[in-house]
Design a protein around this motif. Structure first.
Motif, PDB file in Angstrom:
ATOM      1  N   PHE A  52       0.806  -1.218   0.000  1.00  0.00           N
ATOM      2  CA  PHE A  52       0.000   0.000   0.000  1.00  0.00           C
ATOM      3  C   PHE A  52       0.842   1.273   0.000  1.00  0.00           C
ATOM      4  O   PHE A  52       0.316   2.354  -0.259  1.00  0.00           O
ATOM      5  N   GLY A  53       2.132   1.164   0.298  1.00  0.00           N
ATOM      6  CA  GLY A  53       2.986   2.359   0.335  1.00  0.00           C
ATOM      7  C   GLY A  53       4.318   2.144  -0.336  1.00  0.00           C
ATOM      8  O   GLY A  53       5.276   2.866  -0.055  1.00  0.00           O
ATOM      9  N   LEU A  54       4.390   1.176  -1.228  1.00  0.00           N
ATOM     10  CA  LEU A  54       5.655   0.792  -1.847  1.00  0.00           C
ATOM     11  C   LEU A  54       6.361   1.954  -2.535  1.00  0.00           C
ATOM     12  O   LEU A  54       7.592   2.022  -2.552  1.00  0.00           O
ATOM     13  N   GLN A  55       5.598   2.896  -3.064  1.00  0.00           N
ATOM     14  CA  GLN A  55       6.204   4.028  -3.767  1.00  0.00           C
ATOM     15  C   GLN A  55       7.080   4.873  -2.848  1.00  0.00           C
ATOM     16  O   GLN A  55       7.930   5.624  -3.318  1.00  0.00           O
ATOM     17  N   GLY A  56       6.935   4.716  -1.543  1.00  0.00           N
ATOM     18  CA  GLY A  56       7.803   5.421  -0.604  1.00  0.00           C
ATOM     19  C   GLY A  56       9.261   5.001  -0.730  1.00  0.00           C
ATOM     20  O   GLY A  56      10.163   5.740  -0.310  1.00  0.00           O
ATOM     21  N   LEU A  57       9.505   3.837  -1.320  1.00  0.00           N
ATOM     22  CA  LEU A  57      10.888   3.410  -1.552  1.00  0.00           C
ATOM     23  C   LEU A  57      11.596   4.363  -2.513  1.00  0.00           C
ATOM     24  O   LEU A  57      12.806   4.553  -2.421  1.00  0.00           O
ATOM     25  N   TRP A  58      10.850   4.955  -3.420  1.00  0.00           N
ATOM     26  CA  TRP A  58      11.437   5.929  -4.345  1.00  0.00           C
ATOM     27  C   TRP A  58      12.030   7.094  -3.555  1.00  0.00           C
ATOM     28  O   TRP A  58      13.156   7.521  -3.802  1.00  0.00           O
ATOM     29  N   ALA A 107      12.036  -3.525  -4.793  1.00  0.00           N
ATOM     30  CA  ALA A 107      12.983  -2.532  -4.271  1.00  0.00           C
ATOM     31  C   ALA A 107      13.911  -2.041  -5.379  1.00  0.00           C
ATOM     32  O   ALA A 107      14.160  -0.836  -5.505  1.00  0.00           O
ATOM     33  N   ALA A 108      14.410  -2.976  -6.182  1.00  0.00           N
ATOM     34  CA  ALA A 108      15.316  -2.608  -7.272  1.00  0.00           C
ATOM     35  C   ALA A 108      14.633  -1.645  -8.248  1.00  0.00           C
ATOM     36  O   ALA A 108      15.269  -0.714  -8.755  1.00  0.00           O
ATOM     37  N   PHE A 109      13.355  -1.850  -8.494  1.00  0.00           N
ATOM     38  CA  PHE A 109      12.599  -0.975  -9.394  1.00  0.00           C
ATOM     39  C   PHE A 109      12.664   0.482  -8.929  1.00  0.00           C
ATOM     40  O   PHE A 109      12.757   1.397  -9.730  1.00  0.00           O
ATOM     41  N   PHE A 110      12.632   0.684  -7.606  1.00  0.00           N
ATOM     42  CA  PHE A 110      12.663   2.034  -7.054  1.00  0.00           C
ATOM     43  C   PHE A 110      14.078   2.521  -6.737  1.00  0.00           C
ATOM     44  O   PHE A 110      14.256   3.622  -6.229  1.00  0.00           O
ATOM     45  N   LEU A 137      17.952  -0.087   2.664  1.00  0.00           N
ATOM     46  CA  LEU A 137      18.107  -1.498   2.330  1.00  0.00           C
ATOM     47  C   LEU A 137      16.802  -2.194   2.674  1.00  0.00           C
ATOM     48  O   LEU A 137      16.267  -2.003   3.775  1.00  0.00           O
ATOM     49  N   LEU A 138      16.284  -2.983   1.749  1.00  0.00           N
ATOM     50  CA  LEU A 138      15.081  -3.766   2.004  1.00  0.00           C
ATOM     51  C   LEU A 138      15.463  -5.222   2.193  1.00  0.00           C
ATOM     52  O   LEU A 138      16.250  -5.762   1.404  1.00  0.00           O
ATOM     53  N   VAL A 139      14.922  -5.832   3.218  1.00  0.00           N
ATOM     54  CA  VAL A 139      15.143  -7.254   3.475  1.00  0.00           C
ATOM     55  C   VAL A 139      13.820  -7.977   3.293  1.00  0.00           C
ATOM     56  O   VAL A 139      12.839  -7.687   3.996  1.00  0.00           O
ATOM     57  N   ASP A 140      13.774  -8.862   2.348  1.00  0.00           N
ATOM     58  CA  ASP A 140      12.592  -9.695   2.076  1.00  0.00           C
ATOM     59  C   ASP A 140      12.713 -10.931   2.950  1.00  0.00           C
ATOM     60  O   ASP A 140      13.680 -11.684   2.830  1.00  0.00           O
ATOM     61  N   VAL A 141      11.758 -11.114   3.868  1.00  0.00           N
ATOM     62  CA  VAL A 141      11.801 -12.239   4.804  1.00  0.00           C
ATOM     63  C   VAL A 141      10.691 -13.221   4.441  1.00  0.00           C
ATOM     64  O   VAL A 141       9.527 -13.005   4.769  1.00  0.00           O
TER      65      VAL A 141
END
Length: 145
Positions: A52-58, A107-110, A137-141
């Protein structure tokens, strides 16, 4: 469950919404990191909430916000499923299975570096090093195999 495990004895050491807020966590973490430079920020997010807030990674990438985003990837809007079940919904909650998601690619996309946690030990090491980061840094768990 997280609140039972995390020390929150220092003022401002734990920030959360009251009653939840899908999509709030990424932006709040970026804002926190920018407001208090030098203070480690670790954002623990469910995968559904992160979507819902993924664009914040940009913004995190553009501002080089030193946030460790820990995405608990169970492939479902689990909170919605639990609420649906608690309210007596018949059968499985429709539209809440997310399927396999690769947050390292998102994450890479942003423009954010990312890694998949290989084990609980690996995750502990990443969290312990959060204060040394110069950028996000994003950690996918993965919680399902």
């Amino acid at each position: 469950m997280l609140r039972r495990l995390v020390r929150i004895d220092s003022p401002g050491s734990y920030t959360h919404t009251v009653g939840g807020g899908l999509g709030w966590g990424i932006g709040a973490a970026v804002g926190r990191a920018l407001a208090e430079p030098g203070r480690p920020v670790v954002a623990v997010l469910g995968d559904g909430c992160a979507l819902f807030g993924l664009q914040g990674l940009w913004s995190a990438a553009r501002q080089s916000a030193p946030v460790l985003f820990v995405v608990m990837n169970n492939g479902a809007y689990r909170t919605l499923q639990d609420t649906y079940e608690a309210m007596g919904g018949p059968g499985p909650c429709p539209g809440t299975e997310l399927g396999p998601l690769d947050f390292t690619r998102a994450a890479a996309f942003f423009g954010v570096d990312a890694v998949r946690a290989e084990s609980a030990r690996h995750l502990r090491e990443l969290v312990a090093g959060a204060g040394k980061s110069k950028g996000p840094l994003l950690v996918d768990v993965p919680l399902r195999q």
